[in-house]
Design a protein around this motif. Sequence first.
Motif, PDB file in Angstrom:
ATOM      1  N   TYR A 272     -16.115  11.133 -55.271  1.00  0.00           N
ATOM      2  CA  TYR A 272     -15.145  10.691 -56.279  1.00  0.00           C
ATOM      3  C   TYR A 272     -14.345  11.896 -56.754  1.00  0.00           C
ATOM      4  CZ  TYR A 272     -12.908   9.137 -60.489  1.00  0.00           C
ATOM      5  OH  TYR A 272     -11.951   8.862 -61.425  1.00  0.00           O
ATOM      6  N   ALA A 273     -13.042  11.669 -56.940  1.00  0.00           N
ATOM      7  CA  ALA A 273     -12.172  12.691 -57.504  1.00  0.00           C
ATOM      8  C   ALA A 273     -11.034  11.980 -58.213  1.00  0.00           C
ATOM      9  CB  ALA A 273     -11.631  13.611 -56.407  1.00  0.00           C
ATOM     10  N   ASN A 274     -10.712  12.406 -59.432  1.00  0.00           N
ATOM     11  CA  ASN A 274      -9.604  11.773 -60.150  1.00  0.00           C
ATOM     12  C   ASN A 274      -8.269  12.311 -59.633  1.00  0.00           C
ATOM     13  OD1 ASN A 274      -9.621  14.320 -61.242  1.00  0.00           O
ATOM     14  ND2 ASN A 274      -9.796  13.663 -63.374  1.00  0.00           N
ATOM     15  N   ARG A 275      -7.183  11.731 -60.171  1.00  0.00           N
ATOM     16  CA  ARG A 275      -5.851  12.118 -59.706  1.00  0.00           C
ATOM     17  C   ARG A 275      -5.592  13.610 -59.921  1.00  0.00           C
ATOM     18  NH1 ARG A 275      -4.791   7.005 -61.840  1.00  0.00           N
ATOM     19  NH2 ARG A 275      -4.469   7.888 -63.913  1.00  0.00           N
ATOM     20  N   SER A 276      -6.047  14.119 -61.080  1.00  0.00           N
ATOM     21  CA  SER A 276      -5.838  15.544 -61.366  1.00  0.00           C
ATOM     22  C   SER A 276      -6.500  16.426 -60.320  1.00  0.00           C
ATOM     23  CB  SER A 276      -6.380  15.874 -62.760  1.00  0.00           C
ATOM     24  OG  SER A 276      -5.709  15.134 -63.756  1.00  0.00           O
ATOM     25  N   ALA A 277      -7.670  15.978 -59.832  1.00  0.00           N
ATOM     26  CA  ALA A 277      -8.385  16.768 -58.831  1.00  0.00           C
ATOM     27  C   ALA A 277      -7.608  16.833 -57.523  1.00  0.00           C
ATOM     28  CB  ALA A 277      -9.768  16.159 -58.600  1.00  0.00           C
ATOM     29  N   LEU A 278      -7.077  15.686 -57.107  1.00  0.00           N
ATOM     30  CA  LEU A 278      -6.313  15.670 -55.855  1.00  0.00           C
ATOM     31  C   LEU A 278      -5.051  16.509 -55.986  1.00  0.00           C
ATOM     32  CD1 LEU A 278      -6.667  11.864 -54.970  1.00  0.00           C
ATOM     33  CD2 LEU A 278      -7.981  13.764 -54.041  1.00  0.00           C
ATOM     34  N   GLU A 279      -4.371  16.375 -57.140  1.00  0.00           N
ATOM     35  CA  GLU A 279      -3.128  17.125 -57.334  1.00  0.00           C
ATOM     36  C   GLU A 279      -3.390  18.625 -57.439  1.00  0.00           C
ATOM     37  OE1 GLU A 279      -1.531  15.381 -60.813  1.00  0.00           O
ATOM     38  OE2 GLU A 279      -0.973  13.479 -59.832  1.00  0.00           O
ATOM     39  N   MET A 280      -4.498  19.023 -58.086  1.00  0.00           N
ATOM     40  CA  MET A 280      -4.776  20.445 -58.278  1.00  0.00           C
ATOM     41  C   MET A 280      -4.983  21.160 -56.950  1.00  0.00           C
ATOM     42  SD  MET A 280      -7.802  22.242 -60.508  1.00  0.00           S
ATOM     43  CE  MET A 280      -7.140  21.633 -62.052  1.00  0.00           C
ATOM     44  N   LEU A 281      -5.653  20.490 -56.013  1.00  0.00           N
ATOM     45  CA  LEU A 281      -5.981  21.138 -54.743  1.00  0.00           C
ATOM     46  C   LEU A 281      -5.000  20.782 -53.632  1.00  0.00           C
ATOM     47  CD1 LEU A 281      -9.865  20.787 -54.708  1.00  0.00           C
ATOM     48  CD2 LEU A 281      -8.472  22.670 -55.564  1.00  0.00           C
ATOM     49  N   GLY A 282      -4.147  19.744 -53.871  1.00  0.00           N
ATOM     50  CA  GLY A 282      -3.142  19.408 -52.869  1.00  0.00           C
ATOM     51  C   GLY A 282      -3.642  18.492 -51.772  1.00  0.00           C
ATOM     52  N   TYR A 283      -4.591  17.601 -52.082  1.00  0.00           N
ATOM     53  CA  TYR A 283      -5.067  16.615 -51.108  1.00  0.00           C
ATOM     54  C   TYR A 283      -4.439  15.266 -51.438  1.00  0.00           C
ATOM     55  CZ  TYR A 283      -8.553  19.843 -49.288  1.00  0.00           C
ATOM     56  OH  TYR A 283      -9.178  20.911 -48.704  1.00  0.00           O
ATOM     57  N   PRO A 284      -3.912  14.554 -50.428  1.00  0.00           N
ATOM     58  CA  PRO A 284      -3.221  13.288 -50.714  1.00  0.00           C
ATOM     59  C   PRO A 284      -4.158  12.153 -51.111  1.00  0.00           C
ATOM     60  CG  PRO A 284      -3.333  13.656 -48.344  1.00  0.00           C
ATOM     61  CD  PRO A 284      -3.853  14.906 -48.998  1.00  0.00           C
ATOM     62  N   THR A 285      -5.362  12.106 -50.548  1.00  0.00           N
ATOM     63  CA  THR A 285      -6.293  11.000 -50.811  1.00  0.00           C
ATOM     64  C   THR A 285      -7.715  11.537 -50.934  1.00  0.00           C
ATOM     65  OG1 THR A 285      -6.725  10.591 -48.463  1.00  0.00           O
ATOM     66  CG2 THR A 285      -4.873   9.391 -49.474  1.00  0.00           C
ATOM     67  N   LEU A 286      -8.590  10.692 -51.479  1.00  0.00           N
ATOM     68  CA  LEU A 286     -10.004  11.054 -51.569  1.00  0.00           C
ATOM     69  C   LEU A 286     -10.606  11.218 -50.180  1.00  0.00           C
ATOM     70  CD1 LEU A 286     -12.616  11.481 -53.187  1.00  0.00           C
ATOM     71  CD2 LEU A 286     -12.941   8.996 -53.188  1.00  0.00           C
ATOM     72  N   GLU A 287     -10.166  10.384 -49.237  1.00  0.00           N
ATOM     73  CA  GLU A 287     -10.704  10.488 -47.878  1.00  0.00           C
ATOM     74  C   GLU A 287     -10.413  11.859 -47.278  1.00  0.00           C
ATOM     75  OE1 GLU A 287      -8.992   7.961 -49.068  1.00  0.00           O
ATOM     76  OE2 GLU A 287     -10.656   6.509 -49.160  1.00  0.00           O
ATOM     77  N   ALA A 288      -9.229  12.397 -47.581  1.00  0.00           N
ATOM     78  CA  ALA A 288      -8.890  13.724 -47.060  1.00  0.00           C
ATOM     79  C   ALA A 288      -9.733  14.814 -47.707  1.00  0.00           C
ATOM     80  CB  ALA A 288      -7.399  14.002 -47.297  1.00  0.00           C
ATOM     81  N   LEU A 289     -10.145  14.582 -48.967  1.00  0.00           N
ATOM     82  CA  LEU A 289     -10.957  15.568 -49.691  1.00  0.00           C
ATOM     83  C   LEU A 289     -12.443  15.438 -49.365  1.00  0.00           C
ATOM     84  CD1 LEU A 289     -11.055  17.781 -51.903  1.00  0.00           C
ATOM     85  CD2 LEU A 289     -11.203  15.958 -53.591  1.00  0.00           C
ATOM     86  N   ASN A 290     -12.858  14.281 -48.889  1.00  0.00           N
ATOM     87  CA  ASN A 290     -14.278  14.012 -48.653  1.00  0.00           C
ATOM     88  C   ASN A 290     -14.766  14.725 -47.392  1.00  0.00           C
ATOM     89  OD1 ASN A 290     -16.847  13.008 -48.775  1.00  0.00           O
ATOM     90  ND2 ASN A 290     -16.301  10.937 -48.129  1.00  0.00           N
TER      91      ASN A 290
END
Length: 647
Positions: free
Chosen positions: A312-330
């Motif tokens: 899980y990651a909120n919108r701020s988390a994705l924006e801070m690191l530059g990942y478009p979706t949770l799947e890309a960050l997972n």
Amino acid sequence: MSSELADLLESHLDELLQRWMEAVKRTLPVPHPVPDSELANSLPDYLRQMIQLLRLEPAEARHRVSIKAEVAKAHGRQRYRLGFQLDELVREYGVLRWQIYDLIQEHGLELTLADMRGLSDFIANGIAEGVRQFMEDREADFRKQVALERERFEQLFIHAPAAMALLRGPDFVFEFANAAYQKLVGVHRPLLGMPVRDALPETPSQGFIESLNRVYRTGEPLAERGSQMWLLEEGGKSREAVLNFLYQPFKDREGKIEGVLVHAVEVTEEVRARRAEQVARSEAERDAVELVAVLQAIPDAVYVGDLTGVKYANRSALEMLGYPTLEALNRNIQTLWSELNIRDAVSGKPVPVHEVTYSRALKGETSATEVVVRHRQLGTDVTVYSSGAPVWLGGRIIGAVVINTDVTDRKRLDLERHKREQFEQQLIGIVSHDLRNPLSAILLQTSTLQRNEALDERTRKGLLRIHSTVNRALRLIADLLDFTQARLGGGLPVKPTPIDFDEQIKHAVEDLQLSHRDRTIVLEQHASGIGEWDADRLTQIVSNLLGNALQYSRPDTPVTVRTRGEGDEVALEVHNLGASISREMIPSLFEPMKRGMDQLSAPRSVGLGLYIVDQIVRAHRGRISVESTAEQGTTFTVRLPRHFVRS
């Protein structure tokens, strides 16, 4: 009666008995192998009685028949014990009759009607007595079995863990109720012999009697689950009970319904637990939705995951690191660590993958640090304050939660502010240092001129004003230099030497009294003793505290200075009457550029005196406090250790 028949039977008794046993074995289904002695049983005695009766007159014979029934009864009892059926017992006597007839026919004996009647009466009487005894024994055994079964049933009924009651008749009168049933409805209630309507008056309106009537009328069992009932407790209070009912019709031998057997199991706690679980599940689902909404609303970046990746990651988390979706960050932590190029914010060196906050949280550690990461889309560096903690469940770690705060702009502003403050403080130090030399020269010249006795009064007063003004300027410069030293150097330097505390304070008070001859300064000293302190800094403490007290008190009131020893410490108190310091201002009183009085009404000052006093006290490992009320005035208290501890 004829004695010829009696003689025939007597002379062929054993033969007749043998022929009868063979015929019985041949024609009747004997229950199991029976020895001849048991098969014959009392038949020899029975035949001997028959022979005796055949030799008597008819009237006497009939009397004897009635009193010789015990042999036939014994035979009936014995046949019942051996497991014979009733019809088999009767047919035995028929076999005996035909064997006697065969014997009579074989020997050509002619029987009279009286002989035939006597023989038939005797056999009929034997059948009747044997059958009666057989039936009585069977009935007795049946009653014993019924009683035993009833006792067994009642024991099971009484000790059954479920509530059970037997209600008889259309009015459903309590004939029996076990302890569990009594406990269910209340041990204070009398039940036995009472109709349900009287014993449980609260139940008719709740469908209980309706269910009983249905079973009593149809003869069909009825099961009800989760029936909600309100039962009266002792004292008139009602309690809610949830019950599972089983109503069973109770019938007699002919199948006629006599009543209803009620079986009840209370499931109140189970139902409540189920309801609570459902409520908890609903609340948990609602809480989960609310939690997601809250996490999405948090401006900081929130990450939750386990060893396999970020779940899980909120919108701020994705924006801070530059990942478009949770799947890309997972991704697993090793891959993320490589992509984000995580570095220490101070040294700039790469942070090992096992030292990042996410990895430490998965190991059970709570940590926080500042790191620099690379934005995946923009390629720019982002400075974040990263804090992580393990997620525990059931005594084991199931994941990690990390919160990252973007401090890039704050770090930049802090750096700019730090540089600006350094410049300002260096400028103050330089200017103060450069001003001190010419002011010192002016002070020296005015002192020299004041010694000239030829000066007129007007010139002398002018020189005195110049001298006083230069002194104030030099004190201000000294304060500014101390302030710069404290801010740039991490505190004021002190040079402790063994001195007499009371003597040093006394000299400082006397010096200040000379410049304030119009004010009353009271000095109270109580043998404070020798210790290690910086003499000049002690004088500075007295000068600032006593100077403040003189400034902020009415001219007609005294200012009191007290010293005393307190074991390993010494104390200095400066007290004055006048306007009090507000409670709101006390916490910030010792900060630079702060004053305890209204700034417009106070004399002109840059507000460094108390800050410098606090810094000197800290340098001596001491402490300072203040108490101020309109009635009691204001007291500053300084406590210093006697022996200086060098760090």
